[in-house]
Design a protein around this motif. Sequence first.
Motif, PDB file in Angstrom:
ATOM      1  N   LYS A  45      75.862 -68.719  -7.107  1.00 42.80           N
ATOM      2  CA  LYS A  45      75.243 -67.761  -6.192  1.00 42.80           C
ATOM      3  C   LYS A  45      73.723 -67.902  -6.180  1.00 42.80           C
ATOM      4  O   LYS A  45      73.087 -67.817  -5.120  1.00 42.80           O
ATOM      5  CB  LYS A  45      75.640 -66.340  -6.585  1.00 42.80           C
ATOM      6  N   ALA A  46      73.156 -68.133  -7.353  1.00 45.84           N
ATOM      7  CA  ALA A  46      71.703 -68.319  -7.423  1.00 45.84           C
ATOM      8  C   ALA A  46      71.285 -69.580  -6.677  1.00 45.84           C
ATOM      9  O   ALA A  46      70.234 -69.605  -6.021  1.00 45.84           O
ATOM     10  CB  ALA A  46      71.262 -68.396  -8.885  1.00 45.84           C
ATOM     11  N   ILE A  47      72.098 -70.627  -6.737  1.00 39.14           N
ATOM     12  CA  ILE A  47      71.785 -71.865  -6.029  1.00 39.14           C
ATOM     13  C   ILE A  47      71.803 -71.642  -4.518  1.00 39.14           C
ATOM     14  O   ILE A  47      70.921 -72.112  -3.787  1.00 39.14           O
ATOM     15  CB  ILE A  47      72.775 -72.984  -6.424  1.00 39.14           C
ATOM     16  N   VAL A  48      72.806 -70.897  -4.036  1.00 41.96           N
ATOM     17  CA  VAL A  48      72.877 -70.616  -2.598  1.00 41.96           C
ATOM     18  C   VAL A  48      71.654 -69.824  -2.157  1.00 41.96           C
ATOM     19  O   VAL A  48      71.008 -70.149  -1.148  1.00 41.96           O
ATOM     20  CB  VAL A  48      74.169 -69.845  -2.249  1.00 41.96           C
ATOM     21  N   ARG A  49      71.303 -68.802  -2.913  1.00 38.44           N
ATOM     22  CA  ARG A  49      70.146 -67.984  -2.540  1.00 38.44           C
ATOM     23  C   ARG A  49      68.859 -68.799  -2.612  1.00 38.44           C
ATOM     24  O   ARG A  49      67.986 -68.678  -1.750  1.00 38.44           O
ATOM     25  CB  ARG A  49      70.050 -66.759  -3.453  1.00 38.44           C
ATOM     26  N   ARG A  50      68.742 -69.651  -3.618  1.00 39.01           N
ATOM     27  CA  ARG A  50      67.533 -70.477  -3.761  1.00 39.01           C
ATOM     28  C   ARG A  50      67.444 -71.524  -2.654  1.00 39.01           C
ATOM     29  O   ARG A  50      66.332 -71.886  -2.216  1.00 39.01           O
ATOM     30  CB  ARG A  50      67.537 -71.157  -5.139  1.00 39.01           C
ATOM     31  N   SER A  51      68.573 -71.995  -2.155  1.00 41.21           N
ATOM     32  CA  SER A  51      68.544 -73.036  -1.120  1.00 41.21           C
ATOM     33  C   SER A  51      67.907 -72.534   0.171  1.00 41.21           C
ATOM     34  O   SER A  51      67.313 -73.314   0.922  1.00 41.21           O
ATOM     35  CB  SER A  51      69.959 -73.552  -0.844  1.00 41.21           C
ATOM     36  N   ILE A  52      68.045 -71.212   0.429  1.00 41.63           N
ATOM     37  CA  ILE A  52      67.456 -70.659   1.658  1.00 41.63           C
ATOM     38  C   ILE A  52      66.275 -69.746   1.365  1.00 41.63           C
ATOM     39  O   ILE A  52      65.550 -69.356   2.288  1.00 41.63           O
ATOM     40  CB  ILE A  52      68.509 -69.891   2.485  1.00 41.63           C
ATOM     41  N   GLY A  53      66.067 -69.379   0.101  1.00 42.18           N
ATOM     42  CA  GLY A  53      65.029 -68.426  -0.261  1.00 42.18           C
ATOM     43  C   GLY A  53      63.637 -68.753   0.241  1.00 42.18           C
ATOM     44  O   GLY A  53      62.946 -67.880   0.784  1.00 42.18           O
ATOM     45  N   PRO A  54      63.169 -70.009   0.125  1.00 43.93           N
ATOM     46  CA  PRO A  54      61.801 -70.308   0.560  1.00 43.93           C
ATOM     47  C   PRO A  54      61.620 -70.419   2.077  1.00 43.93           C
ATOM     48  O   PRO A  54      60.491 -70.468   2.551  1.00 43.93           O
ATOM     49  CB  PRO A  54      61.518 -71.665  -0.109  1.00 43.93           C
ATOM     50  N   GLU A 340      65.376 -75.596 -12.863  1.00 46.19           N
ATOM     51  CA  GLU A 340      64.062 -74.955 -12.935  1.00 46.19           C
ATOM     52  C   GLU A 340      63.795 -74.055 -11.736  1.00 46.19           C
ATOM     53  O   GLU A 340      62.987 -73.121 -11.807  1.00 46.19           O
ATOM     54  CB  GLU A 340      62.944 -76.006 -13.034  1.00 46.19           C
ATOM     55  N   ASP A 341      64.477 -74.329 -10.616  1.00 42.71           N
ATOM     56  CA  ASP A 341      64.256 -73.543  -9.408  1.00 42.71           C
ATOM     57  C   ASP A 341      64.916 -72.173  -9.448  1.00 42.71           C
ATOM     58  O   ASP A 341      64.642 -71.319  -8.600  1.00 42.71           O
ATOM     59  CB  ASP A 341      64.797 -74.294  -8.187  1.00 42.71           C
ATOM     60  N   LEU A 342      65.806 -71.937 -10.418  1.00 40.32           N
ATOM     61  CA  LEU A 342      66.639 -70.739 -10.410  1.00 40.32           C
ATOM     62  C   LEU A 342      66.053 -69.587 -11.200  1.00 40.32           C
ATOM     63  O   LEU A 342      66.691 -68.559 -11.364  1.00 40.32           O
ATOM     64  CB  LEU A 342      68.021 -71.079 -10.975  1.00 40.32           C
TER      65      LEU A 342
END
Length: 345
Positions: A45-54, A340-342
């Motif tokens: 879930k964190a990866i999905v949110r990070r993929s669009i977060g920026p 590191e992005d999470l």
Amino acid sequence: MEITFFQGLWFLLIFVLIAGYFVLDGFDLGAGVLYPFVAKNDRDKAIVRRSIGPVWDGNEVWLLTAGGALFAAFPAAYATTFSGFYLAVMLVLFGLIVRAVSLEYRGHDPQWGKVWDGCFTVGSLLPALLLGVAVGNIYAGIPMDANGDYAGIPLLGLITPFTLLCGLLGLAMFLAQGAAWLSLKAPKPSDLQARAAKLRLPLQVIALVLFAAVSVYGHFIIQPAMDPALGALRWVFAILVLGGIGASIFFALKKDCDLGAFLAQSVSAAMLVGLLAASMFPNLVVASADSVGPAITAMSAASSELSLMWMTGITCVGLPLVLAYHVIIYRTFRGRVTEEDLAHY
């Protein structure tokens, strides 16, 4: 009434802005709807949110700009669509707001994690579905009174078999883009990446079937009046839509073509908006058969030529800056998501 240069230019620019939104916010809306189906644990879930977060907030600028441009260039069309579709517009705004809040709070409020996850999915689903329904209405036609105001039943009057098909087509395109984006951004190899990549093919096939259904329904049952001079252009756009979906299916069948699948799906989405523009020109809002008032066109709804000229000058300065921003932000956050992005997601 002949269309002027600036009226035609702004008709084109409105649809360019819509295409930009359809492509850019399409994949992050699709990723949000797919969120509970592809992300099986907190890390996914964190990866999905990070993929669009920026990028999600910059992507939504295209929708806001399209609405502002419609208000400034064609105020009569803006008044009819935004007042007639008031409840639908509020639901879209509600979804976008809830999605934004859930993205910001999910990583910092784990106790309410399930609530924020649900808000993220619902907030992505509402715009993804209702935007297509709205497009189906302005294409098929809505009842208007002599003043050009919407004269149908609020919200329920906007739901017909054709507009629902258009909504499902838009949703399917967003989902296919979202799956392609997640397969491009998720760590590889990973279960999340594999699940997203596996979803691309069936979603692209569904989008292809829905495109065929909308095309047949629109051409043989709705039968809108189209400019015969643009017939060849409509065929070009239709072929490019099919070619884009076909190419995305081809890339989806290959193992190491995540970028190709995403770009092909994005091209098909942009060409779908181009096909809509070529099919509607010069109409901005089509009048249904039982409408008292006439269709709202680029000529009847346009602001003064002086206003359109000033808007064109401002756009020549502002649009390159927006494009430069997107180039910088996507280059800065290119590549797959790493551990590191999470940290904040």
